[in-house]
Design a protein around this motif. Structure first.
Motif: not given
Length: 116
Positions: A1-24
């Motif tokens: 498994m590549t590093a990018l695929r591993s990272l994609q599997n570990r990212i929590r999409p809801e938390a990421t969207l919320l955090m990007l909203g807060v950061i924005g």
């Protein structure tokens, strides 16, 4: 498994969207609404944004360098806030918590190596 695929599997999409909203929103208020940023504000943003985004990836907290880097980031955030001339009490709390956290991590590491 590549590093990018591993990272994609570990990212929590809801938390990421919320955090990007807060950061924005915070970026808008810090850099546009309050006028031109200082050098300290820009460096502070370079430190804080990765710290915030790291919380949205599963397994990051398990890395052995996570705690020391987090506490060092607290010290750096407090120092930059102090140098920027804002939030002196909060800056002091960040520095104190970061130093105490680093001391705790180093004491814990030393006791692990000394008990063997």
């Amino acid at each position: 498994m590549t590093a990018l695929r591993s990272l994609q599997n570990r990212i929590r999409p809801e938390a990421t969207l919320l955090m990007l909203g807060v950061i924005g929103a915070a970026t808008y208020f810090e850099f546009i609404y309050h006028g031109p940023p200082t050098v300290y504000s820009i460096v502070l943003w370079i430190v804080v944004v990765p710290m915030l985004l790291a919380t949205t990836v599963d397994g990051v907290q398990d890395h052995p360098l996570y705690q020391p880097l987090l506490y060092a980031g607290f010290v750096l955030v407090g120092t930059l806030q102090y140098l920027d001339g804002h939030w002196f009490l909060l800056a002091g709390l960040f520095i104190i918590c970061g130093v105490l956290g680093l001391l705790s991590v180093f004491r814990q590491k030393r006791s692990l190596f000394g008990s063997g």
